[in-house]
Design a protein around this motif. Structure first.
Motif, mmCIF file in Angstrom:
data_model
loop_
_atom_site.group_PDB
_atom_site.id
_atom_site.type_symbol
_atom_site.label_atom_id
_atom_site.label_comp_id
_atom_site.label_asym_id
_atom_site.label_seq_id
_atom_site.Cartn_x
_atom_site.Cartn_y
_atom_site.Cartn_z
ATOM 1 N N ILE A 16 0.860 -1.181 0.000
ATOM 2 C CA ILE A 16 0.000 0.000 0.000
ATOM 3 C C ILE A 16 0.896 1.230 0.000
ATOM 4 C CG2 ILE A 16 -1.794 1.269 1.252
ATOM 5 C CD1 ILE A 16 -2.480 -1.407 2.649
ATOM 6 N N ILE A 17 0.468 2.252 -0.738
ATOM 7 C CA ILE A 17 1.172 3.530 -0.726
ATOM 8 C C ILE A 17 0.146 4.652 -0.686
ATOM 9 C CG2 ILE A 17 1.300 3.624 -3.269
ATOM 10 C CD1 ILE A 17 4.033 5.065 -2.911
ATOM 11 N N GLY A 18 0.471 5.714 0.030
ATOM 12 C CA GLY A 18 -0.406 6.874 0.079
ATOM 13 C C GLY A 18 0.404 8.128 0.275
ATOM 14 N N PRO A 19 -0.125 9.280 -0.122
ATOM 15 C CA PRO A 19 0.574 10.535 0.161
ATOM 16 C C PRO A 19 0.733 10.729 1.664
ATOM 17 C CG PRO A 19 -1.673 10.935 -0.579
ATOM 18 C CD PRO A 19 -1.430 9.476 -0.765
ATOM 19 N N ALA A 20 1.795 11.400 2.067
ATOM 20 C CA ALA A 20 2.096 11.532 3.489
ATOM 21 C C ALA A 20 0.980 12.233 4.252
ATOM 22 C CB ALA A 20 3.417 12.278 3.670
ATOM 23 N N TYR A 21 0.257 13.143 3.597
ATOM 24 C CA TYR A 21 -0.833 13.809 4.306
ATOM 25 C C TYR A 21 -2.003 12.868 4.561
ATOM 26 C CZ TYR A 21 -2.787 14.332 -0.434
ATOM 27 O OH TYR A 21 -3.249 14.098 -1.706
ATOM 28 N N ALA A 22 -2.087 11.743 3.809
ATOM 29 C CA ALA A 22 -3.168 10.777 3.993
ATOM 30 C C ALA A 22 -2.825 9.696 5.001
ATOM 31 C CB ALA A 22 -3.522 10.123 2.657
ATOM 32 N N VAL A 23 -1.530 9.518 5.266
ATOM 33 C CA VAL A 23 -1.077 8.554 6.280
ATOM 34 C C VAL A 23 -0.169 9.327 7.238
ATOM 35 C CG1 VAL A 23 -0.116 6.265 6.681
ATOM 36 C CG2 VAL A 23 -1.132 6.785 4.464
ATOM 37 N N ASN A 24 -0.772 10.278 7.915
ATOM 38 C CA ASN A 24 -0.014 11.201 8.759
ATOM 39 C C ASN A 24 0.042 10.703 10.206
ATOM 40 O OD1 ASN A 24 -2.489 11.847 9.946
ATOM 41 N ND2 ASN A 24 -2.742 13.740 8.800
ATOM 42 N N PRO A 25 0.700 11.426 11.107
ATOM 43 C CA PRO A 25 0.801 10.953 12.496
ATOM 44 C C PRO A 25 -0.542 10.678 13.166
ATOM 45 C CG PRO A 25 2.407 12.679 12.109
ATOM 46 C CD PRO A 25 1.562 12.615 10.874
ATOM 47 N N THR A 26 -1.561 11.454 12.821
ATOM 48 C CA THR A 26 -2.880 11.210 13.405
ATOM 49 C C THR A 26 -3.409 9.834 13.019
ATOM 50 O OG1 THR A 26 -3.378 13.581 13.356
ATOM 51 C CG2 THR A 26 -5.243 12.073 13.539
ATOM 52 N N VAL A 27 -3.209 9.457 11.759
ATOM 53 C CA VAL A 27 -3.640 8.134 11.287
ATOM 54 C C VAL A 27 -2.851 7.041 11.990
ATOM 55 C CG1 VAL A 27 -3.783 6.616 9.268
ATOM 56 C CG2 VAL A 27 -4.368 9.042 9.058
ATOM 57 N N LEU A 28 -1.541 7.234 12.102
ATOM 58 C CA LEU A 28 -0.686 6.221 12.720
ATOM 59 C C LEU A 28 -1.028 6.031 14.196
ATOM 60 C CD1 LEU A 28 2.738 7.124 11.073
ATOM 61 C CD2 LEU A 28 1.082 5.381 10.375
ATOM 62 N N GLU A 29 -1.416 7.093 14.866
ATOM 63 C CA GLU A 29 -1.807 6.991 16.270
ATOM 64 C C GLU A 29 -3.166 6.313 16.428
ATOM 65 O OE1 GLU A 29 -1.711 10.921 17.814
ATOM 66 O OE2 GLU A 29 0.468 11.155 17.575
ATOM 67 N N ALA A 30 -4.032 6.475 15.425
ATOM 68 C CA ALA A 30 -5.395 5.947 15.538
ATOM 69 C C ALA A 30 -5.490 4.462 15.232
ATOM 70 C CB ALA A 30 -6.321 6.722 14.591
ATOM 71 N N LEU A 31 -4.498 3.918 14.553
ATOM 72 C CA LEU A 31 -4.572 2.530 14.109
ATOM 73 C C LEU A 31 -3.518 1.674 14.785
ATOM 74 C CD1 LEU A 31 -5.065 3.131 10.272
ATOM 75 C CD2 LEU A 31 -6.799 2.293 11.877
ATOM 76 N N PRO A 32 -3.808 0.395 15.014
ATOM 77 C CA PRO A 32 -2.777 -0.514 15.540
ATOM 78 C C PRO A 32 -1.612 -0.618 14.561
ATOM 79 C CG PRO A 32 -4.968 -1.514 15.677
ATOM 80 C CD PRO A 32 -5.111 -0.283 14.842
ATOM 81 N N ASN A 33 -0.439 -0.865 15.089
ATOM 82 C CA ASN A 33 0.750 -0.951 14.243
ATOM 83 C C ASN A 33 0.612 -2.007 13.155
ATOM 84 O OD1 ASN A 33 1.796 1.012 15.872
ATOM 85 N ND2 ASN A 33 3.299 -0.304 16.884
ATOM 86 N N ASP A 34 -0.084 -3.101 13.465
ATOM 87 C CA ASP A 34 -0.242 -4.158 12.467
ATOM 88 C C ASP A 34 -0.947 -3.656 11.208
ATOM 89 O OD1 ASP A 34 0.984 -5.926 14.148
ATOM 90 O OD2 ASP A 34 -0.846 -7.001 14.727
ATOM 91 N N VAL A 83 3.371 0.107 5.131
ATOM 92 C CA VAL A 83 2.768 1.070 4.214
ATOM 93 C C VAL A 83 3.813 2.101 3.802
ATOM 94 C CG1 VAL A 83 1.038 2.907 3.995
ATOM 95 C CG2 VAL A 83 0.439 0.750 5.128
ATOM 96 N N TYR A 84 3.826 2.436 2.512
ATOM 97 C CA TYR A 84 4.724 3.465 1.999
ATOM 98 C C TYR A 84 3.990 4.804 1.937
ATOM 99 C CZ TYR A 84 7.596 -0.426 0.245
ATOM 100 O OH TYR A 84 8.357 -1.567 0.129
ATOM 101 N N THR A 85 4.731 5.877 2.133
ATOM 102 C CA THR A 85 4.199 7.217 1.905
ATOM 103 C C THR A 85 5.180 7.994 1.042
ATOM 104 O OG1 THR A 85 5.234 8.274 3.837
ATOM 105 C CG2 THR A 85 3.084 7.211 4.174
ATOM 106 N N TRP A 86 4.659 9.015 0.389
ATOM 107 C CA TRP A 86 5.558 9.906 -0.362
ATOM 108 C C TRP A 86 5.095 11.342 -0.210
ATOM 109 C CZ3 TRP A 86 1.195 8.452 -2.924
ATOM 110 C CH2 TRP A 86 0.625 9.364 -3.815
ATOM 111 N N GLU A 87 6.045 12.244 -0.381
ATOM 112 C CA GLU A 87 5.757 13.672 -0.291
ATOM 113 C C GLU A 87 6.875 14.449 -0.959
ATOM 114 O OE1 GLU A 87 5.810 14.872 3.828
ATOM 115 O OE2 GLU A 87 7.357 13.402 4.279
ATOM 116 N N GLY A 88 6.535 15.656 -1.431
ATOM 117 C CA GLY A 88 7.576 16.564 -1.857
ATOM 118 C C GLY A 88 8.437 16.891 -0.657
#
Length: 401
Positions: free
Chosen positions: A254-272, A277-282
């Protein structure tokens, strides 16, 4: 300097929202300021609220430094900061206040593409320069008469780079899933072209935003057996989509822009759920002097790309005004490229640039976000990209290109 903290397919509706506001407030008169007034319009609340305060503070640090060093064109800079609430209607009200009540000549920091699409007509109709970090290709195709400068790589460039990454990682089947946004269709078209050239399958699905589950959509996209899925939404829906993908037993990447998989998302979901997941950003230019400046100003070790860009917006506005001898929007528009590209002395902050200009020289501002070179319609011509991979709930650098 004063800071006011008052209380997101570019669609025809969002363009008209800005245009309608031009007519809706005929009784409001443009304020007359004794000094120079610039504005920030960032997402202090809403889904973009993770970024907005730091974006505002990065720009404010530049204006504070200039004012403390004697000002711009002999005047202090007043900064008025407004909240888009990551909502087009709220953003239109806010920019109308900035223009008509506060009398700003520059607006800095619009984030979501729907926000920029909504407020841009008010800016160009009033001769106000708009600096943005929005990525939708359509933004700089608006009839903005040169009043838009974008430091964020457009979505064409972003999706091309991300698609090339997926292919480099050996993708044999690609999929895109996301809500209807100003960049949804162009993202799908670019990935389809790349997949076709590589001889692999590519599927796409546009879903309804703000649902509590996307399991049926996930089941639909998984029928094509993609081994790489790209997320096309924002943080709120990405949280739900990632959970549903994990619950569906998807074993691909899975890959998503960094704003779509941001710290808020990472805190809300279990690490598993987010593992791998990959992210990219300028990516900011982490080796440059401007990046060091904004790190110090914000008191952080790592500067997010949007704050790096608004730091650059503020420097560009100051230097363009100084070069023109006029802090009005038309003057800043007309002199922007003279101080951001070319053969002038390379500088990484407004104070250094002001000194060169005062001595009769020319400058080439190189920013925290990278070279600030703009093409004829206001798009940045190039930048670095950072790919991270989530491990143990945190992003770690995977590749820079």
């Amino acid at each position: 300097m004063t800071i006011s903290r008052l209380t997101f397919a570019p669609s025809r509706r969002t363009v008209l929202a800005g245009a309608a506001a031009l007519i809706a407030s005929p009784a409001i008169l443009r304020a007359q300021s004794d000094g120079i007034t610039f504005g920030t319009l960032t997402p202090l609340t809403g889904v973009g609220g993770t970024y907005g305060p730091s974006m505002r503070d990065a720009a404010a640090s530049v204006f504070t430094a200039v004012s403390q060093a004697g000002g711009l064109l002999g005047q202090q800079i007043d900064l008025v900061s407004e909240d888009t609430q990551t909502n087009p209607e709220a953003a239109v009200r806010a920019v109308r206040k900035l223009i008509d009540v506060d009398g700003v000549s520059v607006v800095i920091g619009t984030w979501a593409s729907s926000i920029t699409t909504a407020v841009a007509p008010l800016c160009w109709e009033n001769g106000v320069m708009l600096f943005t970090v929005s990525g939708a290709d359509s933004i700089t195709r608006l009839p903005h008469m040169g009043y838009i400068a974008r430091t964020q790589p457009n979505s064409i460039l972003q999706i091309q780079v991300a698609g090339e990454f997926m292919l480099r990682q050996g993708a044999t089947g690609m999929a895109w899933i996301g809500p209807q946004t100003p960049f949804a269709q162009s993202s799908i078209d670019i990935l389809a072209e790349q997949a076709g050239a590589a001889g692999i399958e590519m599927e796409s699905l546009i879903y309804e935003a703000d649902k509590s589950t996307y399991r049926s959509e996930i089941d639909t996209i998984m029928r094509s057996n993609p081994d790489f899925i790209m997320l096309g939404g924002y943080a709120a829906d990405s949280t739900v989509v990632l959970r549903d993908i994990w619950q569906a037993g998807y074993e691909g990447r899975i890959i998503g822009p960094a704003y779509a998989v941001n710290p808020t998302v990472l805190e809300a979901l279990p690490n598993d759920v987010t593992e791998g997941v990959y992210t990219w950003e300028g990516a900011p230019d982490v080796t440059g002097g401007a990046y060091a400046n904004v790190r110090a100003a914000l008191g952080v070790d790592v500067v997010d790309p949007y704050s790096a860009q608004t730091y650059d917006h503020a420097n560009l506005a100051v230097l363009a005004a100084a070069a023109a001898g006029d802090a009005g929007g038309p003057a800043i528009r007309d002199s922007l490229r003279s101080i951001s590209q070319g053969d002038g002395t390379q500088v990484s902050d407004a104070l250094a640039g002001l000194e060169v200009l005062a001595n009769g020289g020319s400058v080439n501002y190189t920013g925290a976000s990278g070279p600030c070179d703009f093409d004829g319609i206001g798009d940045i011509t190039g930048t670095q990209f950072l790919f991270n991979q989530i491990s143990g709930g945190s992003p770690s650098e995977f590749e820079r290109v």
